[in-house]
Motif scaffolding. Structure first.
Motif, PDB file in Angstrom:
ATOM      1  N   SER A 461       2.239 -20.946  11.235  1.00  9.75           N
ATOM      2  CA  SER A 461       1.646 -20.083  12.252  1.00  9.75           C
ATOM      3  C   SER A 461       0.231 -20.537  12.596  1.00  9.75           C
ATOM      4  O   SER A 461      -0.475 -21.112  11.762  1.00  9.75           O
ATOM      5  N   ASP A 462      -0.183 -20.257  13.826  1.00 18.61           N
ATOM      6  CA  ASP A 462      -1.568 -20.526  14.224  1.00 18.61           C
ATOM      7  C   ASP A 462      -2.524 -19.530  13.565  1.00 18.61           C
ATOM      8  O   ASP A 462      -3.709 -19.813  13.405  1.00 18.61           O
ATOM      9  N   GLN A 463      -1.999 -18.366  13.211  1.00 23.12           N
ATOM     10  CA  GLN A 463      -2.816 -17.367  12.520  1.00 23.12           C
ATOM     11  C   GLN A 463      -2.909 -17.746  11.041  1.00 23.12           C
ATOM     12  O   GLN A 463      -1.908 -17.989  10.380  1.00 23.12           O
ATOM     13  N   VAL A 464      -4.139 -17.810  10.523  1.00 18.21           N
ATOM     14  CA  VAL A 464      -4.352 -18.246   9.144  1.00 18.21           C
ATOM     15  C   VAL A 464      -4.768 -17.061   8.290  1.00 18.21           C
ATOM     16  O   VAL A 464      -5.716 -16.345   8.614  1.00 18.21           O
ATOM     17  N   ILE A 465      -4.043 -16.855   7.194  1.00 18.23           N
ATOM     18  CA  ILE A 465      -4.385 -15.835   6.204  1.00 18.23           C
ATOM     19  C   ILE A 465      -4.447 -16.513   4.851  1.00 18.23           C
ATOM     20  O   ILE A 465      -3.470 -17.133   4.415  1.00 18.23           O
ATOM     21  N   GLY A 466      -5.592 -16.425   4.182  1.00 16.73           N
ATOM     22  CA  GLY A 466      -5.754 -17.085   2.896  1.00 16.73           C
ATOM     23  C   GLY A 466      -5.723 -18.588   3.051  1.00 16.73           C
ATOM     24  O   GLY A 466      -6.426 -19.174   3.875  1.00 16.73           O
ATOM     25  N   SER A 467      -4.865 -19.242   2.269  1.00 13.68           N
ATOM     26  CA  SER A 467      -4.675 -20.688   2.378  1.00 13.68           C
ATOM     27  C   SER A 467      -3.534 -20.932   3.356  1.00 13.68           C
ATOM     28  O   SER A 467      -2.356 -20.796   3.008  1.00 13.68           O
ATOM     29  N   GLY A 468      -3.870 -21.271   4.601  1.00 10.16           N
ATOM     30  CA  GLY A 468      -2.874 -21.385   5.662  1.00 10.16           C
ATOM     31  C   GLY A 468      -2.739 -22.798   6.193  1.00 10.16           C
ATOM     32  O   GLY A 468      -3.232 -23.764   5.616  1.00 10.16           O
ATOM     33  N   ALA A 561     -13.562 -10.277   1.977  1.00 11.08           N
ATOM     34  CA  ALA A 561     -14.866  -9.963   1.399  1.00 11.08           C
ATOM     35  C   ALA A 561     -15.584 -11.196   0.873  1.00 11.08           C
ATOM     36  O   ALA A 561     -16.804 -11.166   0.684  1.00 11.08           O
ATOM     37  N   GLU A 562     -14.846 -12.294   0.637  1.00  8.97           N
ATOM     38  CA  GLU A 562     -15.486 -13.526   0.171  1.00  8.97           C
ATOM     39  C   GLU A 562     -16.382 -14.134   1.243  1.00  8.97           C
ATOM     40  O   GLU A 562     -17.366 -14.806   0.929  1.00  8.97           O
ATOM     41  N   SER A 563     -16.055 -13.878   2.512  1.00  6.28           N
ATOM     42  CA  SER A 563     -16.812 -14.518   3.592  1.00  6.28           C
ATOM     43  C   SER A 563     -17.410 -13.528   4.589  1.00  6.28           C
ATOM     44  O   SER A 563     -18.171 -13.924   5.460  1.00  6.28           O
TER      45      SER A 563
END
Length: 792
Positions: A461-468, A561-563
């Motif tokens: 997917s073009d949408q990135v969640i976590g390590s994508g 929350a990390e970024s």
């Protein structure tokens, strides 16, 4: 003449359905979800998936799942041949029970459940029939494990990296733990030792009578080529041929089988002394943690690339010199806090550079399949914030304690080498985790330990969640409890129909090296129904798993929350909750009293309330190291343990009643009760005033008060049962009402009775909590008001 491997054929009788046959007999969704978790180790946020991208976005909680790839199952079939793969190059899914098989054709064939490709069977499958199936086609074996024909050429490597800047008591305790661990390792495993303080020493294990080591400067890092040149590691010297003794050249000088060097290494460890460099008054020891890790990773990268290896790092304070430095050696300089990092103060000047250095090192280790464990025992912050990448990227353990001479560290470290129900080490090395999804779903990413394997397919997917940006990840270290969260995006547009009866079939493939040297592949294949939200929203709502969804959203929130700013994450979490309640709540417009949620949604707002108050998102009164430790544990534990972290469990013990779970609320606290609180990280036994008074008067020692003695003992027995099983071992707190350590309980309960409301009508029970936090009741009232109001 070469022969095809034999295929184990199973008769399809009722006797072959010991476990998963229960799934067809489930009467409720909750029972079915629990059975799926027991069988396959998987839980989806939505067990019925919307058919279009727009409708999936309106569901608020993304289509996602929690998977424990190597979940322990003693009844799991272990087959001794390689899997049959789909011939379509872009798919290569493994043959599974959801595939359609045509037995009537002259030559039987199977249709891939993922991509629809038609495939022929290998010659050794020609005898199959509806009553004579291989294990991978039996419906009950939706999860199966293959022992592959290829074997690992090198045994696992264990490299100890020891800090010598310790006091005598701590150093002695650490040496005893390391010597003890040598007796727990497989005898064929390779071991080595690096020690560090002001400088870094790499110890030779082939010398007898005198110890010899190579010394590296602690103020600089070392690249792999430098390590290879300085140590004379030429290609071929690292791996002696099978059946040949390892010569005293190359890496074999530093990494020897346990059976050959057990006594030598034990003697070296026992003779170690604290770092000889004098530490001036008011100064910290010069600790070269970063340089030591660069030597360890460089050595394994040069000698054993892409093989099973574990670096066990022990240190008792922050890195004060060289690469990875996080603080100066002067005690006048205080170590960074959350406020310093947020404002960019002088105390946080090393954070960015140290994080970049450790991130690069962790990436190198992960790409080579090497695990890096971090064991930090210090009263001050040891620098876990900057070192978190080793746990995040390599799947290594992160353990935080006060001293190496405590049972918390000793028992936790011993459990690293624990064995499972089959008597095998609970370790998986150099794993590759891959998700194979149907064309209607795309993979957004994964949140959990591991790094991207950069496998670009049409399902990314073009949408990135976590390590994508990939459908495959490298996870160097896994156990049978490591749980990964995978997030999906529905790819079909509105108006594109999915054929009636078609299901979304998803396959998870985990290839890893077993501690016994065999290469294995665990395959889990699951399917979920599609539904058009425009006409069948109740069906989608009925498939909502509120527990899994709470954990998946918690991982997503802590990842943000990390970024991102913590306040922005809390606002995002609130918006998501309000949207979900507006979508699935039953209410009359502008009438909060009419608001209702279905049974399988009612606990979700409560989980979000406790998540907002938790140490994962609230950094007040937590150091950056503690926050990093808590978050990385959340990102690897299963659904039940993660829920315990978010909303701890509270059990009440009293006279005349059996132990029973009670609300995590201040009203549950009573003078005549004993409470057992499990937060996952802490086990707290809390005695009410009356109980504590009777105990102090030693009533429990009198024969006529045997029932009181049993009451005092019951929570201790339950606490010991939890302590004996959990990793890492939680802190144990035994406290009384009104004592200082009672704060551990008071900080977690819902403050339904505060210093402002205590004594009011209907608030006679419980104790008052001195806090400005809103209670769950107030939170729910505001949520109802916002949910029934039209969006502005």
């Amino acid at each position: 003449m070469w022969q095809l491997p034999a295929v184990r054929i199973y008769p399809t009788s009722a006797s072959c359905t010991p476990r998963a046959s229960r799934i067809g007999k489930m009467s409720t969704y909750e029972e079915w979800i629990s059975a799926c978790e027991d069988t396959d180790g998987v839980r989806f946020s939505w067990n019925v998936i919307p058919t279009s991208r727009i409708e999936a976005a309106r569901m608020v909680v993304p289509v996602s799942c929690l998977l424990t790839p190597l979940k322990e199952r003693l009844d799991l079939p272990l087959v001794q041949y390689d899997p049959v793969l789909c011939t379509k190059q872009a798919c290569q899914a493994v043959l599974n029970p959801l595939c359609v098989v045509d037995f009537q054709a002259k030559t039987p064939y199977w249709v891939c459940a993922i991509c629809g490709q038609r495939n022929s069977f290998p010659r050794n499958y020609q005898a199959i029939s509806p009553t004579n199936l291989p294990a991978e086609l039996i419906p009950q074996f939706s999860t199966i494990e293959y022992t592959l024909q290829r074997q690992a050429t090198v045994p696992p490597v264990f490299l100890y990296v020891m800090d010598l800047c310790l006091d005598d008591e701590d150093l002695q305790a650490l040496k005893e733990s390391i010597v003890m661990s040598l007796s727990l390792l497989p005898q064929h495993a390779l071991v080595g030792l690096i020690t560090f303080g002001t400088n870094v020493q790499l110890h030779e294990l082939t010398t007898e009578g005198c110890s010899k080591s190579y010394v590296f400067r602690g103020t600089k890092g070392f690249e792999t080529e430098q390590i290879r040149t300085m140590l004379g590691l030429t290609p071929g010297t690292a791996r002696p041929a099978a059946g040949q003794a390892a010569s005293a050249t190359g890496a074999s000088r530093f990494l020897q089988p346990v059976a050959d060097c057990d006594m030598t290494l034990s003697d070296i460890v026992e003779e170690l002394q604290a770092d000889p460099w004098v530490v001036a008054q008011g100064k910290r020891p010069k600790r070269s943690t970063g340089a030591a890790l660069s030597v360890a990773i460089g050595l394994l990268e040069a000698a054993y690339p892409n093989t099973a290896a574990r670096i066990l790092t022990f240190f008792a304070g922050p890195c004060t010199q060289g690469p990875g430095q996080i603080i100066t050696d002067d005690y006048k300089d205080t170590i960074r806090s959350h406020h310093d990092i947020e404002k960019g103060n002088e105390n946080a000047k090393f954070v960015k550079r140290a994080s970049q250095f450790n991130s690069t090192l962790a990436s190198r280790a992960a790409k080579n399949g090497h695990v890096v464990d971090v064991y930090a025992c210090a009263f001050d912050q040891p620098g876990l914030l900057e070192l978190r990448f080793f746990a995040d990227y390599t799947g290594g353990h992160m353990v935080m304690g006060d001293s190496f001479n405590t049972s918390l560290f000793k028992q936790t470290f011993q459990r690293v080498f624990a064995k499972d129900g089959r008597g095998e080490f609970n370790m998986a090395f150099n794993a590759q985790f891959e998700v194979k999804a149907p064309p209607q779903l795309k993979v957004c990413g994964m949140i959990g330990p591991g790094v991207s394997a950069n496998k670009k397919t049409s399902q990314v997917s073009d949408q990135v969640i976590g390590s994508g940006g990939t459908t495959s990840w490298k996870v160097p270290g896994m156990s049978n409890t490591t749980t990964l969260a995978t997030y999906f995006e529905v790819a079909t547009q509105s108006g594109q129909n999915i054929p009636q009866g078609q299901r979304a079939t998803i396959q998870f493939v985990t290839t890893y090296q077993h501690p016994n040297g065999s290469m294995r592949m665990r395959v889990t294949t699951v399917a979920r129904n599609w539904a058009d939200a425009a006409i069948n929203l109740p069906s989608i709502a009925a498939g909502f798993d509120q527990e899994a969804s709470a954990v998946l959203m918690a991982r997503l929130a802590t990842s943000k929350a990390e970024s991102e700013d913590a306040a922005d994450v809390l606002r995002w979490l609130d918006r998501m909750l309000i949207r979900l309640c507006q979508k699935f709540g039953d209410f009359r417009k502008d009438d909060p009293a009419s608001f209702r949620l279905q049974d399988n949604f009612t606990l979700y707002p409560q989980f979000m309330f406790h998540l907002r108050r938790s140490q994962f998102l609230q950094v007040f009164n937590n150091s950056p190291d503690e926050t990093s430790f808590y978050r990385q544990q959340l990102h690897r534990e299963d659904c039940y343990n993660s829920l315990t972290m978010i909303q701890p469990t509270l059990t009440s013990y009293g006279f005349g009643t059996a132990p029973q779970p009670v609300l995590l609320d201040s009203s549950s606290i009573g003078a005549d009760k004993i409470l057992l609180l499990d937060t996952f990280f802490h086990i707290i036994i809390y005695h009410g005033d009356t109980i504590a008074s009777w105990r102090n008067q030693k009533y429990h020692e009198q024969p006529e008060h045997e029932n009181f003695r049993q009451l005092l003992q019951a929570p201790r027995d339950d606490a010991q049962e939890i302590l004996a099983q959990r990793f890492p071992m939680p802190r144990y707190v035994d406290c009384d009402q009104g004592s200082s350590q009672a704060r551990f309980l008071m900080a977690k309960v819902n403050p339904s009775t505060t210093h402002n409301s205590y004594g009011a009508y209907g608030q006679e029970e419980g104790v008052q909590v001195i806090t400005d936090d809103v209670s769950l009741q107030v939170f729910m009232e505001h949520l109802k008001k916002l949910s029934v109001s039209p969006p502005s």
